[in-house]
Write a protein that holds these residues in place. Structure first.
Motif, PDB file in Angstrom:
ATOM      1  N   THR B  23      57.363 -54.571 -17.511  1.00  0.00           N
ATOM      2  CA  THR B  23      58.311 -54.618 -16.380  1.00  0.00           C
ATOM      3  C   THR B  23      59.269 -55.797 -16.511  1.00  0.00           C
ATOM      4  O   THR B  23      58.844 -56.944 -16.382  1.00  0.00           O
ATOM      5  CB  THR B  23      57.540 -54.734 -15.052  1.00  0.00           C
ATOM      6  N   LEU B  25      62.374 -58.334 -15.287  1.00  0.00           N
ATOM      7  CA  LEU B  25      62.713 -58.904 -13.977  1.00  0.00           C
ATOM      8  C   LEU B  25      63.761 -58.065 -13.251  1.00  0.00           C
ATOM      9  O   LEU B  25      63.704 -57.875 -12.037  1.00  0.00           O
ATOM     10  CB  LEU B  25      63.201 -60.351 -14.157  1.00  0.00           C
ATOM     11  N   PHE B  27      64.207 -55.043 -13.029  1.00  0.00           N
ATOM     12  CA  PHE B  27      63.688 -53.884 -12.296  1.00  0.00           C
ATOM     13  C   PHE B  27      63.418 -54.258 -10.836  1.00  0.00           C
ATOM     14  O   PHE B  27      63.799 -53.536  -9.914  1.00  0.00           O
ATOM     15  CB  PHE B  27      62.400 -53.372 -12.952  1.00  0.00           C
ATOM     16  N   TRP B  28      62.765 -55.424 -10.632  1.00  0.00           N
ATOM     17  CA  TRP B  28      62.420 -55.833  -9.274  1.00  0.00           C
ATOM     18  C   TRP B  28      63.668 -56.111  -8.442  1.00  0.00           C
ATOM     19  O   TRP B  28      63.732 -55.793  -7.256  1.00  0.00           O
ATOM     20  CB  TRP B  28      61.508 -57.066  -9.287  1.00  0.00           C
ATOM     21  N   ALA B  31      65.386 -52.637  -7.828  1.00  0.00           N
ATOM     22  CA  ALA B  31      64.558 -51.849  -6.905  1.00  0.00           C
ATOM     23  C   ALA B  31      64.578 -52.476  -5.505  1.00  0.00           C
ATOM     24  O   ALA B  31      64.631 -51.752  -4.500  1.00  0.00           O
ATOM     25  CB  ALA B  31      63.136 -51.746  -7.432  1.00  0.00           C
ATOM     26  N   GLY B  32      64.565 -53.812  -5.450  1.00  0.00           N
ATOM     27  CA  GLY B  32      64.605 -54.503  -4.155  1.00  0.00           C
ATOM     28  C   GLY B  32      65.902 -54.225  -3.420  1.00  0.00           C
ATOM     29  O   GLY B  32      65.903 -53.938  -2.208  1.00  0.00           O
ATOM     30  N   LYS B 424      60.229 -46.078 -14.384  1.00  0.00           N
ATOM     31  CA  LYS B 424      59.315 -47.215 -14.539  1.00  0.00           C
ATOM     32  C   LYS B 424      57.900 -46.714 -14.822  1.00  0.00           C
ATOM     33  O   LYS B 424      57.127 -47.353 -15.535  1.00  0.00           O
ATOM     34  CB  LYS B 424      59.332 -48.066 -13.244  1.00  0.00           C
TER      35      LYS B 424
END
Lengths: 171, 457
Positions: B23, B25, B27-28, B31-32, B424
């Protein structure tokens, strides 16, 4: 002794030609074709390894599903309307266009759901046999699985190695 | 297809499982951000349920507006999956390999998002169940299947279920690879989903048949879904909607916007996941050529809709087309729609150089969907702008308010988030399909040239 008699063996190979040779050798050594399985990480053309032809009944499933779906559609349209016959705007209680739409969707949904069930069932999934498996198959190696060695494990292993197996896994 | 790369199986696994198994960074962060927008949209829906639909810009008669436009738009986008996947599988088009799963996944999330809009639109979402499904067994009262609005759920539920199953069945072999490459909870997760798939010749044979059989079964459903969506309008006696050409017009419009969305998605995936070896300019060239055919088929049905509306010389129809094409602000919106929905994209895609330019194709495909959203907007809203008999308090212009903007933004965020989270968890490009392409490819020498060839059964 039953466990020894049915002990399975998995030979790993690097190429399709060696796998085909391994199947020929194992058959020549009197291992039944239905006890020999080829494991790969990608579909090869049918018959590429000289494997036995296996039949299936997948095509029956959509027909059964379509019949079930059609029946449910019939119940939802005709059944519910007849259960409470209410005239709306002078339209007939049993009107053909809505019945056709819902019957059609019900039939297709039934056919598709049963096809999916059929694929899972005919693929013998979920597989709980516990037969040997090696993650290298997912990396491009090809496996020949002898599902029943019938007490001739050493013969099977010898034939697999002679055909070019790079590794043998036992369960 | 000239861009053929030799990629060994372990590298295919490394490349295509990199994102599901590690994963980054970003992605978060992404997605956030998307999750926040979706959260805002959910809060807006709660507010709408709490205080009522008057916080939207509805007028006396204009109550089918942004929410229904969004519904039709996302159902349209969802047609990408079947168009690309089923048709290309059935015809064994070689360029389908990296495209199919992304298209199918886009179908599932676009359709799921589309499904939320008629529910939100009803105001009291929980009551929709009473209209759609049989209820009140004790009194024997049932919903009326003679309403076109009841046909919609039957079609959409069929399509959504079928598409989800289609994605899952084609995913099983790749889940087995992910299982063999993962440890811990991920290993358990993939093991359960893979159901012990081992890749026997029988299982592969059934996978191949499944791809073709399910494609053949889903294809008629795909045609029926947007036909039935068009019936929501065409079965009404509303000028501008009551048209026999609507079903094929909607279906082909859905394919035009859906395949464009696949092109957008492919460009974004290529960029985000570094898939240059798998998604090549050849793929965009092929999609571009397909889009040229589809766009002209769409233009044909659009022209039929206009001609049938005008040639009947019915006063209400003529007034409606006058409103759509020549009255402010619809005239400006109509011009933007014509430019973005057809003229600019088709004009540019005629050139091979542009079809092979991935950045250009990204922007062109986005432009198409701006145009196609506007097409649905212009198709749905103006016909409801006429003054109706016996309506005395008249405010004829619908103006979207802040909730509509948030819901539109939220729908795009929801689909993007869905595709991102799917990518993901699972490979967005089918591993086995790529590997099969590698196994079956060959080269033929003809005279002084070597020509790529594919071995087929």
């Amino acid at each position: 002794m039953a466990a020894v008699a049915t002990q399975a063996l998995l030979g790993l190979f690097r190429d399709a030609d060696s796998v085909a040779a391994a199947l020929d050798r194992l058959r020549a050594a009197n291992f039944a074709g239905h006890n020999l399985k080829v494991l790969t990480d990608t579909p090869y053309p049918e018959g590429a390894f000289g494997e036995d032809h296996e039949g299936h009944r997948l095509y029956v499933f959509p027909f059964i599903g379509a019949t079930c779906g059609f029946s449910v559609g019939l119940l939802l349209t005709i059944g519910t309307q007849l259960a409470y016959p209410m005239v709306t705007g002078g339209k007939p209680v049993l009107s053909v266009p809505p019945i056709v739409h819902i019957l059609y969707e019900g039939t297709m949904l039934g056919a598709i759901l049963f096809t999916v069930l059929g694929i899972v069932f005919e693929s013998r999934l979920p597989d709980l046999s516990g037969a040997p498996h090696d993650p290298r198959i997912s990396e491009g190696y090809l496996g020949v699985l002898v599902t029943r060695t019938d007490g001739r494990r050493d013969v099977a292993e010898r034939e697999l190695r002679a055909a070019g197996a790079v590794d043998i896994i036992t369960k | 297809m000239k861009d053929r790369n030799d990629i060994p199986a372990p590298k295919v696994n490394d490349d295509l499982l990199a994102f599901p198994l590690v994963t980054p960074l970003w992605f978060w962060l992404v997605a956030g951000a998307l999750g926040t927008i979706v959260g805002l949209a959910v809060l807006t829906v709660f507010l709408m349920a709490l205080v009522g639909l008057q916080i939207l810009g509805y007028t006396n008669t204009q109550q089918w507006a942004v929410l229904i436009t969004n519904f039709v738009f996302w159902v349209g986008i969802s047609h990408a999956g079947v168009m690309i996947s089923a048709i290309l599988r059935l015809t064994q088009a070689e360029w389908r390999r990296p495209v199919t799963r992304a298209a199918e996944v886009l179908t599932v999330f676009a359709l799921g998002t589309a499904l939320t809009f008629p529910l939100i639109h009803t105001g009291r979402v929980w009551r929709t169940l009473y209209w759609v499904f049989p209820y009140d067994f004790t009194r024997g009262i049932w919903p009326d299947p003679r309403s076109a609005l009841v046909w919609d759920p039957s079609a959409i539920v069929t399509y959504l279920t079928s598409s989800s199953m289609f994605v899952y069945i084609a995913l099983i072999p790749d889940l087995a690879v992910a299982r063999d490459r993962s440890v811990g909870w991920k290993h358990r997760f993939y093991s359960i989903l893979a159901m012990g798939f081992r890749g026997t010749t029988r299982q592969w044979k059934l996978q191949t048949i499944a791809g073709i059989l399910l494609s053949a079964l889903i294809l008629p459903v795909f045609v029926s879904v947007h036909s039935i969506v068009s019936f929501d309008f065409a079965m009404a006696l509303q000028p501008g909607w009551h048209s026999t050409v609507f079903a094929p017009y909607f279906v082909i419009g859905a394919v035009w916007s859906g395949v464009s969305a696949v092109a957008t998605l492919m460009a974004l995936l290529r960029w985000a996941f570094h898939l240059q070896d798998y998604i090549t300019p050849d793929h965009f060239d092929a999609i571009g050529r397909l889009l040229l055919v589809v766009s002209n088929a769409w233009l044909y049905f659009f022209a039929l809709d206009v001609f049938f509306g005008i040639m009947g010389r019915e006063e209400a129809e003529l007034a409606m087309w006058n409103l759509r094409m020549f009255t402010w602000p619809w005239n400006v919106e109509f011009i933007i729609f014509a430019l973005t929905g057809y003229l600019i994209p088709v004009g540019l895609m005629l050139f091979r150089k542009i079809r092979r330019n991935i950045t250009a194709m990204l922007w062109i495909s986005l432009l198409v969907n701006v145009g196609m959203w506007l097409e649905r907007w212009i198709l749905i809203v103006p016909p409801l702008s006429f003054k109706q008999p016996f309506v005395f308090q008249w405010r004829n212009w619908y103006t979207p308010q802040w909730p509509e903007f948030i819901l539109v933004l939220g729908s795009f965020a929801l689909v993007s988030l869905g595709v991102l989270v799917f990518s993901k968890l699972f490979p967005i490009i089918p591993l086995f399909d790529i590997k099969e392409g590698q196994v079956l490819k060959d080269e033929l020498k003809i005279g002084r040239v070597r020509v790529p060839a594919v071995i087929r059964e």
